[in-house]
Design an enzyme around this catalytic site. Structure first.
Site, PDB file in Angstrom:
ATOM      1  N   ASP A 177       0.850  -1.186   0.000  1.00 50.78           N
ATOM      2  CA  ASP A 177       0.000   0.000   0.000  1.00 50.78           C
ATOM      3  C   ASP A 177       0.888   1.238   0.000  1.00 50.78           C
ATOM      4  OD1 ASP A 177      -2.348  -1.494   0.126  1.00 50.78           O
ATOM      5  OD2 ASP A 177      -2.269  -1.595   2.308  1.00 50.78           O
ATOM      6  N   HIS A 178       0.360   2.316  -0.569  1.00 47.79           N
ATOM      7  CA  HIS A 178       1.112   3.568  -0.611  1.00 47.79           C
ATOM      8  C   HIS A 178       0.852   4.331   0.684  1.00 47.79           C
ATOM      9  CE1 HIS A 178       2.820   7.301  -1.966  1.00 47.79           C
ATOM     10  NE2 HIS A 178       3.015   6.841  -3.183  1.00 47.79           N
ATOM     11  N   PRO A 179       1.893   4.785   1.383  1.00 50.96           N
ATOM     12  CA  PRO A 179       1.664   5.432   2.685  1.00 50.96           C
ATOM     13  C   PRO A 179       0.896   6.738   2.608  1.00 50.96           C
ATOM     14  CG  PRO A 179       3.976   5.582   2.055  1.00 50.96           C
ATOM     15  CD  PRO A 179       3.327   4.642   1.096  1.00 50.96           C
TER      16      PRO A 179
END
Length: 378
Positions: free
Chosen positions: A224-226
């Site tokens: 997942d992208h932070p």
């Protein structure tokens, strides 16, 4: 080719330096690879065929090889002969080694006024760690890069590729090219220093900007992208796909393509900050829809809708993909004595002066007689 007519003396070995000089050679420079009598250590590493390391071959096309023992006076005289016709010299020794060999900056300028000297090191030319040895793994560890990889509770995780060597090689090639252009326009000599650790620190991107702005370290979020959602790997009926809608426009396209137009007006998903806050809810919503169809169907549908989306390939998938084939990112290089060697192709596509293989990876010392002890300008 853009760098045709420029000569580079290459004193590097293993990956970072040879990758740097191969990029310059691919763009047309005449790169003379100076090796010790035992050769570049990469010649004996990795998988190979017919006595040739394909790992070595993949970093050393378009070069000529000269064997010089720089511990001897004859070897140093041979190097001086090569330097006298060179536009740049590149090494990846520890700081101070070139000076101890008798080729410090002042001596280089006496031999060849205006020569560009580039040094590739672990930590840079200055600072308390300048004399420490370093390899890719150490740079990945000390740059913070390993600390941001993986899921929340995972230990630090390295890249599966020698990324600090490769990025440092890119910076080295860029620095040398910039220095040569600057010399042409403004005159004078230039010293280029690039390091594995600095190269990795330069890649910290949004993790660094978030830390500078808040003093906080972003949590690890795996695939997942932070700072963006939905963005990552998502389960379909028969596997997983990568989806990367990075802003409101792409988010809207994704919701429409999934048949979820009402999600666009949900206040919990109104902007990226709120979508990140409610990531779990949004991911559940997306995956419930994605599980209705197979991956290939969704990849076609989402790309048609303008949503960045793709499969997750292993190397077999990469090099059989029609786009990669069309871009010629795998090339076959006839190599005397070793048949045809397949290697990664040219990432820089030039319209009028395209990169091409002029020389296969050289045999150890193949060009010594041609270049040393005779006229090295040939």
């Amino acid at each position: 080719m853009p760098l045709t007519g420029l000569r580079i003396v290459d004193l590097t070995r293993v990956i970072s330096g040879p990758f740097c000089t191969m990029l310059l050679a691919d763009l047309g420079a005449d790169v003379i690879k100076v090796e010790p009598p035992e050769g570049d250590p990469l010649r004996t590493q990795g998988s190979g065929r017919d006595g040739l390391s394909w790992y070595y071959a993949s970093f050393n096309r378009n070069k000529r090889s000269v064997v010089l023992d720089l511990k001897t006076e004859d070897g140093k005289r041979g190097l001086e002969q090569l330097l006298a016709t060179a536009d740049a010299v590149i090494d990846n020794f520890r700081p101070g080694v070139m000076a101890r060999l008798g080729f410090g900056e002042e001596r280089l300028q006496l031999i060849r006024p205006g020569i560009v000297a580039c040094s590739i090191t672990g930590f840079g030319a200055d600072g308390p760690y300048r004399d420490r040895p370093a390899f890719d793994f150490i740079a990945q560890a000390m740059s913070g890069f390993m600390s941001v990889n993986g899921a929340k509770d995972d230990p630090p995780l390295r890249s599966g590729l020698p990324i600090s060597d490769l990025v440092c090689g890119l910076y080295g090639a860029l620095g040398v090219t910039a220095a040569l252009l600057g010399r042409e326009r403004n005159g004078g000599a230039e010293k280029v220093d690039v390091s594995l650790t600095n190269s990795m620190v330069s890649l910290l991107a949004y993790t660094a900007s978030h830390y500078f702005a808040t003093g906080e370290v972003l949590p690890k979020t795996g695939n997942d992208h932070p700072i963006a959602s939905p963005y990552g790997l998502f389960k379909t009926r028969d596997g997983q796909i990568a989806i990367a809608p990075s802003d409101n426009t792409f988010f809207g396209r994704l919701m429409d393509a999934l048949g979820l137009p009402e999600a666009k007006s949900n206040p919990e998903f109104a902007d990226n900050f709120r979508r990140v806050k409610h990531r779990a809810l949004l991911q559940q919503l997306v995956e419930e829809k994605l599980r209705e169809r197979d991956s290939a169907d969704w990849i076609e549908r989402l790309n048609a809708a303008g949503v960045p989306c793709g499969p997750i390939y292993d190397l077999g998938g990469v090099f059989s993909d029609p786009q990669i084939e069309a871009q010629q990112m795998a090339i076959d290089v006839p190599t005397p004595g070793h048949g045809t060697v397949r290697m990664v192709g040219f990432p820089i596509k030039l319209r009028d002066r395209a990169c091409h293989v002029r020389r296969p990876p050289p045999r150890l010392g193949e060009h010594t007689a041609e270049l040393v002890g005779s006229d090295p300008s040939r």
